[in-house]
Design an enzyme around this catalytic site. Structure first.
Site, PDB file in Angstrom:
ATOM      1  CE  LYS A   1      -4.029  -1.775   2.546  1.00 50.06           C
ATOM      2  NZ  LYS A   1      -5.016  -1.559   1.472  1.00 50.06           N
TER       3      LYS A   1
ATOM      4  CD  GLU B   1      -5.683  -7.997   3.533  1.00 49.52           C
ATOM      5  OE1 GLU B   1      -5.541  -7.515   2.390  1.00 49.52           O
ATOM      6  OE2 GLU B   1      -6.301  -7.411   4.438  1.00 49.52           O
TER       7      GLU B   1
ATOM      8  NE  ARG C   1     -10.843  -9.862  -2.019  1.00 45.07           N
ATOM      9  CZ  ARG C   1     -11.171  -8.990  -2.958  1.00 45.07           C
ATOM     10  NH1 ARG C   1     -11.501  -9.408  -4.174  1.00 45.07           N
ATOM     11  NH2 ARG C   1     -11.192  -7.707  -2.707  1.00 45.07           N
TER      12      ARG C   1
HETATM   13  N1  BES Z   1      -8.254  -3.641   4.321  1.00 48.09           N
HETATM   14  C1  BES Z   1      -8.361  -3.267   2.961  1.00 48.09           C
HETATM   15  C2  BES Z   1      -9.633  -2.506   2.642  1.00 48.09           C
HETATM   16  C3  BES Z   1      -9.682  -1.101   3.156  1.00 48.09           C
HETATM   17  C4  BES Z   1      -8.939  -0.103   2.574  1.00 48.09           C
HETATM   18  C5  BES Z   1     -10.536  -0.780   4.176  1.00 48.09           C
HETATM   19  C6  BES Z   1      -9.015   1.183   3.033  1.00 48.09           C
HETATM   20  C7  BES Z   1     -10.628   0.517   4.631  1.00 48.09           C
HETATM   21  C8  BES Z   1      -9.869   1.502   4.074  1.00 48.09           C
HETATM   22  C9  BES Z   1      -8.351  -4.512   2.076  1.00 48.09           C
HETATM   23  O1  BES Z   1      -7.561  -5.548   2.516  1.00 48.09           O
HETATM   24  C10 BES Z   1      -7.824  -4.082   0.757  1.00 48.09           C
HETATM   25  O2  BES Z   1      -6.676  -3.705   0.707  1.00 48.09           O
HETATM   26  N2  BES Z   1      -8.645  -4.134  -0.270  1.00 48.09           N
HETATM   27  C11 BES Z   1      -8.256  -3.719  -1.556  1.00 48.09           C
HETATM   28  C12 BES Z   1      -8.796  -4.710  -2.543  1.00 48.09           C
HETATM   29  C13 BES Z   1      -8.259  -4.531  -3.918  1.00 48.09           C
HETATM   30  C14 BES Z   1      -6.801  -4.915  -3.964  1.00 48.09           C
HETATM   31  C15 BES Z   1      -9.051  -5.398  -4.864  1.00 48.09           C
HETATM   32  C16 BES Z   1      -8.862  -2.338  -1.801  1.00 48.09           C
HETATM   33  O3  BES Z   1      -9.988  -2.085  -1.378  1.00 48.09           O
HETATM   34  O4  BES Z   1      -8.169  -1.500  -2.374  1.00 48.09           O
HETATM   35 ZN    ZN Z   2      -7.257  -5.642   4.553  1.00 51.27          ZN
HETATM   36 MN    MN Z   3      -5.550  -5.350   1.928  1.00 52.18          MN
END
Ligand code: BES
Ligand code: ZN
Ligand code: MN
Length: 501
Positions: free
Chosen positions: A282, A354, A356
């Site tokens: 990230k 991750e 899911r």
């Molecule tokens: N934990 C995150 C989702 C998230 C991001 C929640 C920001 C709250 C604030 C999750 O694990 C994630 O990184 N999801 C990705 C999925 C994508 C790679 C398909 C996302 O939402 O960007």
């Molecule tokens: Zn996450």
């Molecule tokens: Mn994530």
């Protein structure tokens, strides 16, 4: 805050009540509530309204001292809006304004005599709950890890709530009060766990917290370690966990409040105690907030605290899959293919999807409980915040009759608890976005509907029972100056379970 309920009547009058402060409602257009009228024998309150010192708008306040004919040291007038049929929103702003003033008073006790039974489409128990939850939020501290604590809470610590319209104190209240306190305490546990720094709130810490809960409330508990997860063939969960030096924990809590033969409701929480994204790292700014990626797990533990404290007469199983998502030489790479507990092969196209990957194995594990229903709770997708902002959690289920019924239960519980969710569609057309050339499923979808494709991924692992998914990415915590976990969706989940008894 200590709450109790008391009935006032013509013998035992509000005007004669001994207390540091008496809070009563007034309305716009200089209208007095019944309780305000009862204190107005000498006209001091109507005079204050006439003077224009208080508008009566929701949340406006005016503190009077030494009101003639009133024993209480102070009378706090609180605006509740234009109408004597109070809206939820104006009641809530009146409550928060009252608590704000209470926090500044040189008195530690007060009486609140609000028109609890005048809130539109709500009953007095709802209003009571709004008071208790409002107070609990107001007094929640975030200084647990500061070397010098924030100033101690001063002001009112003991609140007596006047039963509405002379109703006997027993007819409303006692159960509503204990239930509200249980929900408040559950939310506070969820808030605390969320706010704790990720070097402290590790999977091991979550497991120890669950053990403590089990001890306090008599839950059965089992914590599965890496070896046991390997034996169960949880290849998907373990593929996330293996990038971190922290040991993964798979926590199973059981509250046996119902009959032994009754099928349990199973709650499954995402417990990523820190989500760096893994090799699909990230961006840096704001990454600290990924300590909140265990808020689904936190809400399962908080809900268990609430139902434990209430002694809820229902069988409930709580599952928490906890690990860190870290980049390392042992971490999954984009393109890796892993095999989930149920034999499904998954192509990991993005290691940041991750949640899911850990939930799918937890959802397979849930089958063994022959559940009445399974609800998973997860900070699953940033896209859910794009869709719903920070007000509403996303709800996802299949759309046959059984799932429509479960969705209605959850949506209604959310409305009842002031912890709302909104339903999204699922189905074949979205599921097709998860096709992989090399494995049964890809862990991310083609562009578009990212919250739905994430839910669709989970759906593949839930075909043996009735299931719903709550995406709490937008509702679990607040960013900015008041950064902090909200304790949601503990009110929704607890109310949903209470309604099932
Ligand atoms: N934990 C995150 C989702 C998230 C991001 C929640 C920001 C709250 C604030 C999750 O694990 C994630 O990184 N999801 C990705 C999925 C994508 C790679 C398909 C996302 O939402 O960007
Ligand atoms: Zn996450
Ligand atoms: Mn994530």
């Amino acid at each position: 805050m200590d709450f109790s309920i008391k009935a006032f009547d013509t013998k035992n009058t509000l005007a004669a009540a001994k207390t540091g402060c008496l809070a009563v409602a007034v309305f716009e257009n200089k209208k007095l509530s019944a309780a305000a009228q009862a204190l107005d024998a000498n006209g001091a309150i109507s005079a204050a309204l006439k003077s224009g010192d208080i508008s009566g708008k929701p949340g406006s306040t005016l503190l009077l001292r030494g009101v003639a004919g009133v024993t209480a040291a102070r009378v706090l007038l609180v605006g509740m809006g234009a109408d004597e049929t109070v809206t939820e929103k104006s009641f809530a702003s009146a409550v928060s304004a009252t608590l704000k003033v209470f926090g500044t008073l040189g008195s530690n006790d007060a009486i609140i005599a609000f028109p609890l039974d005048s809130v539109k489409e709500r009953d007095a128990n709802w209003a009571l709950r709004a008071l208790v939850l409002g107070a609990s939020e107001a007094e929640f501290r975030t200084d647990g890890q500061k070397s010098k604590k924030d100033p101690a809470i001063s002001g009112v610590r003991k609140i007596v709530v006047a039963a509405p319209n002379g109703a006997a104190a027993g007819t409303i209240g006692k159960t509503a009060l204990t239930q509200a306190a249980a929900i408040a305490n559950g939310m506070n546990l969820t808030r605390e766990l969320g706010n704790l720094s990720p070097n402290v709130c590790t999977p091991t810490f979550l497991a120890n917290t669950a053990r403590k809960l089990a001890e306090d409330y008599g839950f059965d508990i089992e914590v599965l370690e890496r070896k046991q997860l390997e034996a169960l063939k949880m290849g998907s969960f373990l593929s996330v966990a293996k990038g971190s030096d922290e040991a993964p924990k798979f926590i199973v809590l059981k509250h046996n409040g119902g009959k032994s033969k009754d099928a349990p409701v199973v709650l499954v929480g995402k417990g990523i105690t820190f989500d760096t994204g893994g090799i699909s790292l990230k961006p840096g700014p704001g990454m600290d907030e990924m300590k909140y990626d265990m808020c689904g797990a936190g809400s399962v533990l908080g809900t268990f605290r609430a139902i434990g404290e209430m002694g809820l007469k229902l069988n409930v199983v709580g599952i928490v899959a906890a690990c860190e998502n870290m980049p390392s030489g042992r971490a999954s790479k984009p393109g890796d293919i892993v095999t989930a507990m149920n034999g499904t092969t998954i192509e990991i196209l993005n290691t940041d999807a991750e949640g899911r990957l850990i939930l799918c194995d937890a959802l397979s594990y849930a089958e063994r409980f022959k559940p009445a229903a399974v609800v998973d709770i997860a900070t699953l997708t940033g896209a859910c915040i794009v869709a719903l902002g920070h007000h509403t959690s996303g709800l996802f289920t299949r759309d046959d009759a059984a799932h429509d019924a479960l969705a209605t239960e959850l949506l209604d519980a959310g409305k009842q608890a002031g912890d709302v969710a909104w339903r999204f569609p699922l189905g074949e057309i979205y599921n097709d976005q998860l096709k992989s050339n090399f494995a049964d499923l890809a862990n991310i979808g083609t562009p578009g509907a990212a919250s739905i494709t994430a839910a669709c991924f989970l759906e593949n692992f839930t075909r043996k029972y009735t299931w719903a998914h709550l995406d709490i990415a937008g509702t679990a915590w607040k960013s900015g100056a008041n950064k902090g976990a909200t304790g949601r969706p503990v009110p929704l989940l607890t109310t949903f379970l209470m309604n099932r008894v």
